[in-house]
Design a protein around this motif. Structure first.
Motif, short mmCIF file in Angstrom:
data_model
loop_
_atom_site.label_atom_id
_atom_site.label_comp_id
_atom_site.label_asym_id
_atom_site.label_seq_id
_atom_site.Cartn_x
_atom_site.Cartn_y
_atom_site.Cartn_z
N LYS A 45 1.57 62.54 40.05
CA LYS A 45 0.30 62.49 40.79
C LYS A 45 0.57 63.02 42.20
CE LYS A 45 -2.37 58.91 40.14
NZ LYS A 45 -2.82 57.51 40.09
N THR A 46 0.93 64.27 42.27
CA THR A 46 1.27 64.90 43.54
C THR A 46 0.89 66.37 43.46
OG1 THR A 46 3.10 65.44 45.03
CG2 THR A 46 3.64 65.25 42.73
N GLN A 47 0.79 67.02 44.61
CA GLN A 47 0.46 68.44 44.63
C GLN A 47 1.67 69.33 44.37
OE1 GLN A 47 -2.79 69.70 44.93
NE2 GLN A 47 -3.11 67.54 44.50
N LEU A 48 2.86 68.79 44.52
CA LEU A 48 4.08 69.56 44.29
C LEU A 48 4.65 69.16 42.93
CD1 LEU A 48 6.24 71.55 45.17
CD2 LEU A 48 7.32 69.72 46.46
N LEU A 49 4.68 70.11 41.99
CA LEU A 49 5.12 69.81 40.64
C LEU A 49 6.41 70.54 40.24
CD1 LEU A 49 1.65 70.02 38.86
CD2 LEU A 49 2.85 67.97 39.65
N HIS A 50 6.82 71.52 41.01
CA HIS A 50 7.97 72.35 40.63
C HIS A 50 9.24 71.50 40.66
CE1 HIS A 50 10.82 75.62 40.50
NE2 HIS A 50 9.82 76.42 40.17
N PRO A 51 9.90 71.29 39.51
CA PRO A 51 11.04 70.37 39.45
C PRO A 51 12.22 70.77 40.33
CG PRO A 51 10.78 71.53 37.36
CD PRO A 51 9.60 71.88 38.21
N GLU A 52 12.54 72.05 40.39
CA GLU A 52 13.69 72.48 41.20
C GLU A 52 13.42 72.31 42.69
OE1 GLU A 52 15.84 75.93 38.70
OE2 GLU A 52 13.75 76.31 39.23
N ILE A 53 12.20 72.61 43.11
CA ILE A 53 11.85 72.44 44.53
C ILE A 53 11.85 70.96 44.89
CG2 ILE A 53 10.03 72.75 46.26
CD1 ILE A 53 9.31 75.39 44.81
N LEU A 54 11.27 70.12 44.04
CA LEU A 54 11.28 68.68 44.29
C LEU A 54 12.71 68.15 44.41
CD1 LEU A 54 8.45 67.45 41.91
CD2 LEU A 54 8.55 67.08 44.38
N MET A 55 13.58 68.58 43.51
CA MET A 55 14.96 68.11 43.53
C MET A 55 15.66 68.50 44.82
SD MET A 55 18.07 68.63 40.81
CE MET A 55 18.29 70.37 41.12
N GLU A 56 15.51 69.74 45.26
CA GLU A 56 16.19 70.18 46.48
C GLU A 56 15.62 69.49 47.72
OE1 GLU A 56 19.07 71.86 46.73
OE2 GLU A 56 18.98 71.66 44.57
N LEU A 57 14.33 69.28 47.77
CA LEU A 57 13.75 68.58 48.91
C LEU A 57 14.29 67.15 48.98
CD1 LEU A 57 10.03 69.78 48.89
CD2 LEU A 57 11.93 70.62 50.29
N GLY A 58 14.46 66.53 47.82
CA GLY A 58 14.98 65.17 47.78
C GLY A 58 16.47 65.07 48.09
N ARG A 59 17.22 66.13 47.83
CA ARG A 59 18.67 66.12 48.04
C ARG A 59 19.09 66.47 49.46
NH1 ARG A 59 21.69 69.33 43.32
NH2 ARG A 59 22.67 70.03 45.22
N ASN A 60 18.18 66.93 50.27
CA ASN A 60 18.54 67.41 51.60
C ASN A 60 17.77 66.66 52.67
OD1 ASN A 60 20.44 69.83 51.24
ND2 ASN A 60 18.93 70.02 49.61
N GLY A 61 18.25 66.77 53.89
CA GLY A 61 17.62 66.01 54.96
C GLY A 61 17.69 66.70 56.30
N HIS A 62 17.74 65.91 57.36
CA HIS A 62 17.66 66.39 58.73
C HIS A 62 18.64 67.53 59.00
CE1 HIS A 62 18.25 65.78 63.24
NE2 HIS A 62 17.08 66.35 63.07
N GLY A 63 18.11 68.63 59.49
CA GLY A 63 18.92 69.80 59.82
C GLY A 63 19.02 70.82 58.70
N SER A 64 18.71 70.42 57.47
CA SER A 64 18.72 71.39 56.37
C SER A 64 17.55 72.35 56.57
CB SER A 64 18.57 70.67 55.03
OG SER A 64 19.66 69.82 54.80
N LYS A 65 17.69 73.53 55.99
CA LYS A 65 16.68 74.57 56.19
C LYS A 65 16.15 75.09 54.85
CE LYS A 65 18.49 76.11 60.64
NZ LYS A 65 19.47 75.06 60.81
#
Length: 140
Positions: free
Chosen positions: A3-23
């Motif tokens: 129930k979200t606007q972002l469904l792409h599994p690879e993009i979701l995974m990378e956003l979740g795996r990275n944090g402050h300072g990542s680009k």
């Protein structure tokens, strides 16, 4: 089903795996994603056909999932303002600092190990590349 606007599994995974300072690089259809990003960056190709899925479409979704601390944009050699850069500024928070870089300076940032995700779009406008630096979530 999410129930979200972002469904792409690879993009979701990378956003979740990275944090402050990542680009995160969101590139136009001319950007050499394979050779101008680090080997460690997850590369996602959304460039099905010219003009179908553009940088602005991706930026509108991504900006809702990460805090953006800073944005880097690629400017043309003559440094003329590009209409798409104005669109980027309208989409992101008005307090987001932008740094305009010449092509090879932008490539240098795109090649750093901090780039964790590179999204290739089918954007046909030139100099329509943006790198988002992930910020921090502030306590409420």
């Amino acid at each position: 089903m999410l129930k979200t606007q972002l469904l792409h599994p690879e993009i979701l995974m990378e956003l979740g795996r990275n944090g402050h300072g990542s680009k995160i690089l969101i590139s136009d259809g001319n950007f050499p994603v394979n050779t101008c990003t680090p080997q460690t960056a997850k590369k996602v190709y959304l460039n099905l056909t010219p003009g179908v899925l553009n940088v602005v479409d991706v930026l509108k979704v991504i900006k809702n999932f990460i805090p953006v601390e800073k944005a880097y944009i690629m400017q043309p050699p003559d440094e003329t303002p590009q209409p798409i850069h104005h669109e980027f500024k309208q989409i992101l928070d008005e307090d987001t600092p932008f740094e305009a870089l010449k092509r090879y300076e932008f490539y240098d940032i795109a090649k750093t190990p901090d780039v964790c995700l590179a999204i290739a779009t089918a954007e046909v406008r030139r100099f329509a590349n943006i790198i988002l630096e992930i910020g921090v979530i502030r306590p409420e």
